[in-house]
Design an enzyme around this catalytic site. Structure first.
Site, PDB file in Angstrom:
ATOM      1  N   GLU A  13      48.397  36.742  30.017  1.00  0.00           N
ATOM      2  CA  GLU A  13      48.372  37.502  31.272  1.00  0.00           C
ATOM      3  C   GLU A  13      49.447  38.590  31.313  1.00  0.00           C
ATOM      4  O   GLU A  13      49.165  39.742  31.653  1.00  0.00           O
ATOM      5  CB  GLU A  13      48.559  36.561  32.471  1.00  0.00           C
ATOM      6  CG  GLU A  13      47.402  35.601  32.681  1.00  0.00           C
ATOM      7  CD  GLU A  13      47.630  34.681  33.872  1.00  0.00           C
ATOM      8  OE1 GLU A  13      48.107  35.141  34.920  1.00  0.00           O
ATOM      9  OE2 GLU A  13      47.339  33.475  33.740  1.00  0.00           O
TER      10      GLU A  13
ATOM     11  N   ILE B  85      38.972  36.787  49.148  1.00  0.00           N
ATOM     12  CA  ILE B  85      37.724  37.455  48.767  1.00  0.00           C
ATOM     13  C   ILE B  85      37.757  38.839  49.394  1.00  0.00           C
ATOM     14  O   ILE B  85      37.918  38.983  50.609  1.00  0.00           O
ATOM     15  CB  ILE B  85      36.503  36.642  49.245  1.00  0.00           C
ATOM     16  CG1 ILE B  85      36.442  35.311  48.472  1.00  0.00           C
ATOM     17  CG2 ILE B  85      35.211  37.431  49.042  1.00  0.00           C
ATOM     18  CD1 ILE B  85      35.451  34.319  48.996  1.00  0.00           C
TER      19      ILE B  85
ATOM     20  N   ARG C 209      37.770  37.247  60.731  1.00  0.00           N
ATOM     21  CA  ARG C 209      37.805  37.719  59.346  1.00  0.00           C
ATOM     22  C   ARG C 209      37.532  39.227  59.293  1.00  0.00           C
ATOM     23  O   ARG C 209      38.120  39.937  58.477  1.00  0.00           O
ATOM     24  CB  ARG C 209      36.751  36.958  58.524  1.00  0.00           C
ATOM     25  CG  ARG C 209      36.868  37.169  57.032  1.00  0.00           C
ATOM     26  CD  ARG C 209      38.120  36.497  56.505  1.00  0.00           C
ATOM     27  NE  ARG C 209      38.370  36.830  55.131  1.00  0.00           N
ATOM     28  CZ  ARG C 209      39.163  36.127  54.338  1.00  0.00           C
ATOM     29  NH1 ARG C 209      39.797  35.075  54.794  1.00  0.00           N
ATOM     30  NH2 ARG C 209      39.365  36.491  53.096  1.00  0.00           N
TER      31      ARG C 209
ATOM     32  N   GLY D   6      54.088  35.821  42.095  1.00  0.00           N
ATOM     33  CA  GLY D   6      54.160  37.198  41.633  1.00  0.00           C
ATOM     34  C   GLY D   6      54.674  37.397  40.220  1.00  0.00           C
ATOM     35  O   GLY D   6      55.284  38.422  39.915  1.00  0.00           O
TER      36      GLY D   6
ATOM     37  N   ASN E 156      41.310  42.929  38.170  1.00  0.00           N
ATOM     38  CA  ASN E 156      41.768  41.561  38.428  1.00  0.00           C
ATOM     39  C   ASN E 156      42.169  40.912  37.108  1.00  0.00           C
ATOM     40  O   ASN E 156      41.576  41.194  36.068  1.00  0.00           O
ATOM     41  CB  ASN E 156      40.629  40.760  39.070  1.00  0.00           C
ATOM     42  CG  ASN E 156      41.025  39.331  39.381  1.00  0.00           C
ATOM     43  OD1 ASN E 156      42.045  39.072  39.996  1.00  0.00           O
ATOM     44  ND2 ASN E 156      40.202  38.381  38.952  1.00  0.00           N
TER      45      ASN E 156
ATOM     46  N   HIS F  61      42.281  37.253  35.328  1.00  0.00           N
ATOM     47  CA  HIS F  61      41.723  35.904  35.478  1.00  0.00           C
ATOM     48  C   HIS F  61      42.181  35.046  34.300  1.00  0.00           C
ATOM     49  O   HIS F  61      42.118  35.492  33.146  1.00  0.00           O
ATOM     50  CB  HIS F  61      40.192  35.958  35.532  1.00  0.00           C
ATOM     51  CG  HIS F  61      39.578  34.608  35.736  1.00  0.00           C
ATOM     52  ND1 HIS F  61      39.551  33.985  36.961  1.00  0.00           N
ATOM     53  CD2 HIS F  61      39.006  33.743  34.849  1.00  0.00           C
ATOM     54  CE1 HIS F  61      38.980  32.797  36.824  1.00  0.00           C
ATOM     55  NE2 HIS F  61      38.643  32.636  35.558  1.00  0.00           N
TER      56      HIS F  61
ATOM     57  N   ASN G 163      52.834  37.982  37.573  1.00  0.00           N
ATOM     58  CA  ASN G 163      52.113  39.131  37.011  1.00  0.00           C
ATOM     59  C   ASN G 163      52.608  40.439  37.624  1.00  0.00           C
ATOM     60  O   ASN G 163      52.682  41.460  36.939  1.00  0.00           O
ATOM     61  CB  ASN G 163      50.599  38.979  37.214  1.00  0.00           C
ATOM     62  CG  ASN G 163      49.965  38.128  36.121  1.00  0.00           C
ATOM     63  OD1 ASN G 163      50.103  38.421  34.939  1.00  0.00           O
ATOM     64  ND2 ASN G 163      49.280  37.073  36.517  1.00  0.00           N
TER      65      ASN G 163
ATOM     66  N   ASP H 125      34.254  37.491  39.556  1.00  0.00           N
ATOM     67  CA  ASP H 125      34.590  37.572  38.121  1.00  0.00           C
ATOM     68  C   ASP H 125      33.431  38.120  37.284  1.00  0.00           C
ATOM     69  O   ASP H 125      33.255  37.737  36.125  1.00  0.00           O
ATOM     70  CB  ASP H 125      35.027  36.199  37.574  1.00  0.00           C
ATOM     71  CG  ASP H 125      36.238  35.631  38.312  1.00  0.00           C
ATOM     72  OD1 ASP H 125      37.088  36.430  38.732  1.00  0.00           O
ATOM     73  OD2 ASP H 125      36.333  34.400  38.456  1.00  0.00           O
TER      74      ASP H 125
END
Length: 199
Positions: free
Chosen positions: A181, A93, A66, A12, A108, A110, A14, A151
């Site tokens: 980031e 995902i 799932r 964590g 997001n 990346h 970020n 992405d």
């Protein structure tokens, strides 16, 4: 006030950059209303608790299928009524239904300059291993909107970071976090909160 839910799987860092950004005023007009992790042992949950932010674990291990997990994740997110969902190292995902419920409301971070070293299989240290293997001189990080691809969503911000001689994947990962980031993720949330980025 932009209501933000942060989804995270690990330490964590970020998330901490976002918590600090809200606290010190670098992220304006924003409230982090919840933190969700798929990993009940994630240190990110402790960071949320320390900051007084409601935190929740929704783990696939706790569900028979799932589909059940996806529905539980969506239900928890919807309870928190976010304006923006931030994936800050969330190694899950996303269900397509969630993406459809929040079009251009999920972002997001990346750890590369998309379109380099992104897509299926590129996450965590694997990204930095690939960058060093390829011999690139510059890498970095990207904040992008999330769509149904991996992405492939619209890019919001990017920041370049120099690759140095003698870099290991771990050293490079740390530099990309510190120099890119932790800078552009708070900046992107601030810009969205101030209505500078949303179409």
């Amino acid at each position: 006030m932009l209501r933000v839910v942060v989804c995270v799987s690990g330490g964590g860092t970020n998330l901490q950059a976002l918590i600090d950004g809200v606290k010190n005023g670098n992220i304006r007009n924003t409230e982090i209303t919840g933190v969700i992790s798929n990993n009940c042992g994630a240190y990110a949950l402790k960071r949320a608790e320390d900051a007084g932010i409601p935190s929740f674990c929704v783990s696939p291990k706790d569900y028979e299928s799932r589909i059940d997990f996806n529905e539980a994740l969506i239900a928890r997110i919807e309870e928190l009524k976010p304006d923006l969902i931030v994936l800050a190292g969330f190694l899950v995902i996303l269900p397509e239904r969630l993406i459809q419920l929040y079009p251009e409301r999920i972002i997001n971070i990346h750890p590369s300059l998309i379109p380099s070293f992104c897509g299926t299989g590129y996450y965590g240290l694997k990204v930095h291993e690939a960058a060093l293997e390829r011999g690139v001189k510059v890498t970095g990080a990207t904040v992008h909107f999330v769509d149904e691809g991996t992405d492939t969503g619209r890019i919001i911000l990017q920041k370049a970071v120099e690759v140095l001689p003698g870099d290991t994947p771990e050293l490079l990962q740390r530099r990309v976090m510190e120099q890119a980031e932790w800078v552009i993720l708070p900046q992107a949330v601030d810009e969205i909160a101030m209505n500078e980025m949303i179409k």
